[in-house]
Design an enzyme around this catalytic site. Structure first.
Site, PDB file in Angstrom:
ATOM      1  N   GLU A  38      59.591  22.633  40.348  1.00  0.00           N
ATOM      2  CA  GLU A  38      60.074  22.654  38.958  1.00  0.00           C
ATOM      3  C   GLU A  38      59.201  21.748  38.091  1.00  0.00           C
ATOM      4  OE1 GLU A  38      64.114  21.561  38.363  1.00  0.00           O
ATOM      5  OE2 GLU A  38      64.889  23.228  39.540  1.00  0.00           O
ATOM      6  N   HIS A 129      44.150  40.988  23.189  1.00  0.00           N
ATOM      7  CA  HIS A 129      43.740  42.250  23.816  1.00  0.00           C
ATOM      8  C   HIS A 129      44.117  43.427  22.919  1.00  0.00           C
ATOM      9  CE1 HIS A 129      42.910  45.312  26.683  1.00  0.00           C
ATOM     10  NE2 HIS A 129      44.154  45.735  26.623  1.00  0.00           N
ATOM     11  N   ASP A 168      34.749  50.361  27.256  1.00  0.00           N
ATOM     12  CA  ASP A 168      35.861  51.319  27.351  1.00  0.00           C
ATOM     13  C   ASP A 168      36.334  51.646  25.935  1.00  0.00           C
ATOM     14  OD1 ASP A 168      37.479  49.157  26.558  1.00  0.00           O
ATOM     15  OD2 ASP A 168      38.027  48.673  28.625  1.00  0.00           O
ATOM     16  N   LYS A 191      35.869  54.793  30.341  1.00  0.00           N
ATOM     17  CA  LYS A 191      36.240  54.122  31.592  1.00  0.00           C
ATOM     18  C   LYS A 191      37.629  54.556  32.045  1.00  0.00           C
ATOM     19  CE  LYS A 191      38.345  49.851  31.656  1.00  0.00           C
ATOM     20  NZ  LYS A 191      38.506  48.423  31.388  1.00  0.00           N
ATOM     21  N   ARG A 193      40.660  53.185  34.712  1.00  0.00           N
ATOM     22  CA  ARG A 193      41.046  52.098  35.623  1.00  0.00           C
ATOM     23  C   ARG A 193      41.721  52.681  36.854  1.00  0.00           C
ATOM     24  NH1 ARG A 193      41.062  46.951  36.080  1.00  0.00           N
ATOM     25  NH2 ARG A 193      40.252  46.455  34.016  1.00  0.00           N
ATOM     26  N   ASP A 217      33.356  42.827  25.307  1.00  0.00           N
ATOM     27  CA  ASP A 217      34.748  43.103  25.657  1.00  0.00           C
ATOM     28  C   ASP A 217      35.591  41.920  25.207  1.00  0.00           C
ATOM     29  OD1 ASP A 217      36.859  44.527  26.664  1.00  0.00           O
ATOM     30  OD2 ASP A 217      36.106  44.639  28.714  1.00  0.00           O
ATOM     31  N   THR A 222      38.201  40.282  36.525  1.00  0.00           N
ATOM     32  CA  THR A 222      37.555  40.393  37.846  1.00  0.00           C
ATOM     33  C   THR A 222      36.095  40.847  37.724  1.00  0.00           C
ATOM     34  OG1 THR A 222      38.116  42.728  38.138  1.00  0.00           O
ATOM     35  CG2 THR A 222      39.757  41.105  38.856  1.00  0.00           C
TER      36      THR A 222
HETATM   37  C1  R5P Z   1      40.885  46.091  29.505  1.00  0.00           C
HETATM   38  O1  R5P Z   1      41.222  47.014  28.782  1.00  0.00           O
HETATM   39  C2  R5P Z   1      40.254  44.830  28.991  1.00  0.00           C
HETATM   40  O2  R5P Z   1      39.800  44.959  27.689  1.00  0.00           O
HETATM   41  C3  R5P Z   1      39.128  44.393  29.885  1.00  0.00           C
HETATM   42  O3  R5P Z   1      38.145  45.387  29.878  1.00  0.00           O
HETATM   43  C4  R5P Z   1      39.583  44.187  31.286  1.00  0.00           C
HETATM   44  O4  R5P Z   1      40.862  43.626  31.318  1.00  0.00           O
HETATM   45  C5  R5P Z   1      38.631  43.297  32.028  1.00  0.00           C
HETATM   46  O5  R5P Z   1      39.124  43.122  33.327  1.00  0.00           O
HETATM   47  P1  R5P Z   1      38.138  43.203  34.564  1.00  0.00           P
HETATM   48  O6  R5P Z   1      37.065  42.172  34.314  1.00  0.00           O
HETATM   49  O7  R5P Z   1      39.016  42.840  35.730  1.00  0.00           O
HETATM   50  O8  R5P Z   1      37.623  44.583  34.638  1.00  0.00           O
END
Ligand code: R5P
Length: 312
Positions: A38, A129, A168, A191, A193, A217, A222
């Site tokens: 906690e 985002h 994307d 793109k 996912r 971006d 990751t």
């Molecule tokens: C997704 O729509 C975000 O804008 C990024 O492209 C994404 O979250 C990046 O995550 P990662 O580096 O894991 O691909």
């Protein structure tokens, strides 16, 4: 009403740099965990009647950072602060702003509710985002843009014939803003996912043959999106000397491993998070202290935010 800035444990260095620009010391807080996990949070100086800004990005470990933030807000509210603003340079859970399947939680809404009901009067964040987060918060949101800060750093490393690439469809507007500011052509990648860590690219719109590219971006998590975009660009014939820019550098899991396998000239991110480092990847970190201190100063003094906002 005097100004007070406190930092949570997520990025105290950023808090200190912002306070220094404002010509004040950041306030003392104590954040500890009990043996059972906690949290215990306490502000260690008076905030009664003051205009308080809490600086805390909610990056990894997200739940802990989030709880620190809402407990700090609660502590300030109970201690008599006149106004509490949560400055959240990176807003975790923003990617869960809607249901993609039928039976999942809208994580961004849950988090927005938690923050809005913690005693904050306002949220200040950077390059969300998705701007729809504003609609999920029941308190006013000041959505700041880091494009000018990152574009200044990009000017030093990119060539005049570079192409600005959106990895994307979600990043198209962001890429447009950079392209406009830097006077570059654009390309867009389609793109898909596959999982939290894996993405695939389907097609590329725009010509990048024999040109240097800049992939932009909102975040690198990751590194899957950037790696897939870079591979698509190389396949489309771009120069093997790629620049990447993102506001938020999370660099979790396989991120550095993936990026180290790419021909990268530079990866530009901001200090919205305390950015981890890896000698294999040429990361440049741009400070948000100028942007955040200006925003705090204007909000404290009731001045217009024109010129600082993401939509501009
Ligand atoms: C997704 O729509 C975000 O804008 C990024 O492209 C994404 O979250 C990046 O995550 P990662 O580096 O894991 O691909």
């Amino acid at each position: 009403m005097s100004l007070k800035v406190f930092s949570g444990a997520a990025n105290p260095g950023l808090g200190r740099r912002v306070s220094a620009r404002l010509g004040i010391n950041d306030g003392n807080v104590s954040i500890k965990a009990f043996p059972d996990g906690e949290l215990h949070v306490e502000v260690q100086e008076s905030v009664r009647g003051q205009d308080v800004f809490l600086i805390q990005p909610t990056g990894p470990p997200v739940e802990r950072r989030l709880l620190e933030l809402v407990m700090l807000a609660d502590a300030c509210r109970r201690a008599g602060a006149s106004r509490v603003s949560a400055v959240i340079p990176y807003f975790g859970y923003a990617r869960q702003d809607r249901r993609a399947t039928g039976r999942e939680a809208v994580g961004a809404r849950v988090v927005a509710n938690m923050i809005s009901s913690s005693g904050v009067d306002r949220v200040v964040c950077v390059d969300l985002h998705t701007p729809s987060i504003e609609g999920l918060c029941s308190v006013p949101v000041e959505h700041l843009g880091a494009t000018p800060v990152i574009a200044d750093a990009l000017r030093e490393v990119i060539d005049n014939d570079a192409v600005m690439v959106s990895p994307d469809l979600g990043a198209v507007k962001l890429a447009e803003r950079y392209a406009r500011r830097l006077g570059l052509n654009e390309a867009v990648i389609y793109k898909v996912r596959v999982s939290g860590e894996d993405v695939r690219t389907r097609s590329v719109l725009g010509d990048v043959r024999d040109r240097p590219v800049v992939i932009v971006d909102d975040m690198i998590s990751t590194g899957g999106t950037v790696a897939a975009a870079a591979e698509a660009m190389l396949e489309a014939g771009c120069k093997p000397d790629i620049v990447v820019a993102a506001t938020h550098g999370l660099f979790v899991g396989p991120a550095f491993e993936r990026l180290s396998n790419l021909p990268l000239r530079q990866v530009v991110v901001t200090d919205s998070l305390d950015v981890p480092s890896d000698s294999r990847v040429p990361v440049r970190v741009c400070g948000l202290d100028g942007l955040l201190s200006e925003a705090i100063s204007r909000l404290h003094n009731g001045r217009s935010m024109h010129g600082l906002l993401a939509r501009e």
